[in-house]
Structure formats: structure tokens, C-alpha cells
Design a protein around this motif. Sequence first.
Motif, PDB file in Angstrom:
ATOM      1  N   UNK A  42      -0.010  37.481   6.701  1.00  0.00           N
ATOM      2  CA  UNK A  42      -1.187  37.302   5.867  1.00  0.00           C
ATOM      3  C   UNK A  42      -2.194  38.424   6.057  1.00  0.00           C
ATOM      4  N   UNK A  43      -2.288  38.925   7.265  1.00  0.00           N
ATOM      5  CA  UNK A  43      -3.245  39.967   7.583  1.00  0.00           C
ATOM      6  C   UNK A  43      -2.479  41.140   8.188  1.00  0.00           C
ATOM      7  N   UNK A  44      -2.688  42.310   7.633  1.00  0.00           N
ATOM      8  CA  UNK A  44      -2.013  43.496   8.141  1.00  0.00           C
ATOM      9  C   UNK A  44      -2.604  43.926   9.477  1.00  0.00           C
ATOM     10  N   UNK A  45      -1.794  44.524  10.357  1.00  0.00           N
ATOM     11  CA  UNK A  45      -2.288  44.903  11.688  1.00  0.00           C
ATOM     12  C   UNK A  45      -3.426  45.909  11.690  1.00  0.00           C
ATOM     13  N   UNK A  46      -3.590  46.672  10.628  1.00  0.00           N
ATOM     14  CA  UNK A  46      -4.660  47.670  10.622  1.00  0.00           C
ATOM     15  C   UNK A  46      -5.991  47.110  10.104  1.00  0.00           C
ATOM     16  N   UNK A  47      -6.036  45.837   9.731  1.00  0.00           N
ATOM     17  CA  UNK A  47      -7.274  45.228   9.259  1.00  0.00           C
ATOM     18  C   UNK A  47      -8.004  44.550  10.420  1.00  0.00           C
ATOM     19  N   UNK A  48      -9.343  44.480  10.352  1.00  0.00           N
ATOM     20  CA  UNK A  48     -10.109  43.940  11.480  1.00  0.00           C
ATOM     21  C   UNK A  48      -9.830  42.472  11.783  1.00  0.00           C
ATOM     22  N   UNK A  49      -9.465  41.677  10.805  1.00  0.00           N
ATOM     23  CA  UNK A  49      -9.241  40.261  11.033  1.00  0.00           C
ATOM     24  C   UNK A  49      -7.905  39.935  11.665  1.00  0.00           C
ATOM     25  N   UNK A  50      -7.074  40.933  11.936  1.00  0.00           N
ATOM     26  CA  UNK A  50      -5.741  40.690  12.489  1.00  0.00           C
ATOM     27  C   UNK A  50      -5.817  40.168  13.914  1.00  0.00           C
ATOM     28  N   UNK A  51      -6.767  40.656  14.689  1.00  0.00           N
ATOM     29  CA  UNK A  51      -6.890  40.250  16.093  1.00  0.00           C
ATOM     30  C   UNK A  51      -7.842  39.066  16.211  1.00  0.00           C
ATOM     31  N   UNK A  52      -7.541  38.169  17.113  1.00  0.00           N
ATOM     32  CA  UNK A  52      -8.378  36.989  17.321  1.00  0.00           C
ATOM     33  C   UNK A  52      -9.609  37.364  18.149  1.00  0.00           C
ATOM     34  N   UNK A  53     -10.551  36.427  18.245  1.00  0.00           N
ATOM     35  CA  UNK A  53     -11.775  36.683  19.022  1.00  0.00           C
ATOM     36  C   UNK A  53     -11.449  36.912  20.488  1.00  0.00           C
ATOM     37  N   UNK A  54     -10.509  36.148  21.012  1.00  0.00           N
ATOM     38  CA  UNK A  54     -10.166  36.318  22.426  1.00  0.00           C
ATOM     39  C   UNK A  54      -9.503  37.669  22.677  1.00  0.00           C
ATOM     40  N   UNK A  55      -8.700  38.148  21.732  1.00  0.00           N
ATOM     41  CA  UNK A  55      -8.082  39.470  21.884  1.00  0.00           C
ATOM     42  C   UNK A  55      -9.127  40.573  21.797  1.00  0.00           C
ATOM     43  N   UNK A  56     -10.103  40.415  20.912  1.00  0.00           N
ATOM     44  CA  UNK A  56     -11.181  41.406  20.826  1.00  0.00           C
ATOM     45  C   UNK A  56     -12.027  41.399  22.105  1.00  0.00           C
ATOM     46  N   UNK A  57     -12.251  40.210  22.679  1.00  0.00           N
ATOM     47  CA  UNK A  57     -12.990  40.115  23.937  1.00  0.00           C
ATOM     48  C   UNK A  57     -12.220  40.806  25.055  1.00  0.00           C
TER      49      UNK A  57
END
Length: 176
Positions: free
Chosen positions: A53-68
Motif C-alpha cells: 500500500x505504501x512504497x518504501x520511499x514514502x514517509x508513511x512507510x515506516x511506523x512511529x516506533x521505527x522512526x523513533x
Amino acid sequence: MQSQPHVPGFTPRWTEAEGTDASGDQAEQSAGPGRSFRRRRRNRHGRGLRGELMLPNLPGFRSRSERFDDMVLDSAERLQDMWGKQLDGVLFAVDEIPPDLEVLVAKGGPAPMGSYTPGGRGQAPMITVYRRVVEQGSTNREELQDLVHDVVVEYTAEMLGVPPETLDPVYRRRYQ
């Protein structure tokens, strides 16, 4: 599958594909017509999900915990670049909440944003950042990134036995 009421003795049944082993688990199969209904990605009419649903190069691909986790890693790498060998072997970890948080809250004490565990007997020293506590202490993403960096700097300074201001020159700059 359409029912055929005029055919006597017709009952629809789900059949397993030919790749089923004796335990009932399906083996990996090629993408062919022999796959069972449950193994198909799309529904029987050719609709449904075709891929991610979300491509890996888009910002929404990673979850909040992964961004943290990335924020903690960035802060640790920044300190590693500045201090080098003194931080070799130090482990940086992220945990959801501190252990025994209920006891701390019941006593009226503040929840810690991180912890430092000294190494010993073949174990490396570890700095742990508690994600939920740090996220509640900030209101936006920029403030969260600054707070994560400050927590990493504070506990690294505790480990090295130096003041946090000497460890990183931008420590607590957002508060002034």
C-alpha cells in the motif's frame, strides 16, 4: 463458485492445493492456478491488493516506533563520531516503558526517560531510551528529535562520568 441445485448430490467443498504435506501445512508453491483460495493475494474476481500500500520511499512507510529507533540511532552515531573509541561497544536500546512504571507512578515519582546499565562479566554497557515516556514529553516531531538526543546525551554522559554539556555542544540548546 456457483451452486448447482439441479445436480443431485452436489456440495461445494474447499480443497487443499497439491502442495499440502502430511501435517496439513502447505508447502511453498509457485504462483500458479493450483494455489488454494487462502494463499491467493487477490480475490477470485481479480480485485484486491496488488502489492504494498505504501512504497518504501514514502514517509508513511515506516511506523512511529521505527522512526523513533532511527532517532536514537542518529543520536548515538553523532556521539560516536564525536567521541570515537570511548563509545565502542556501548549498546543503545529502545524499550516501550520503564520496568515497574506502575510502582513509580503510585509513589508519585516521575517516570524516567531512559536508563544506563553498566557492563560487566562480558556484557557491554547499555543505554536504554523509553519510547512512550519520551513521546509524551514532546509535542511535535522536531521537539521529539531534540528530546531523544538530549536523553541519549544525558545517559552517555552519566556512563562516561562527564557533564552533558562537554559531551555535546548542542545539548539543551532548544531550552534557552
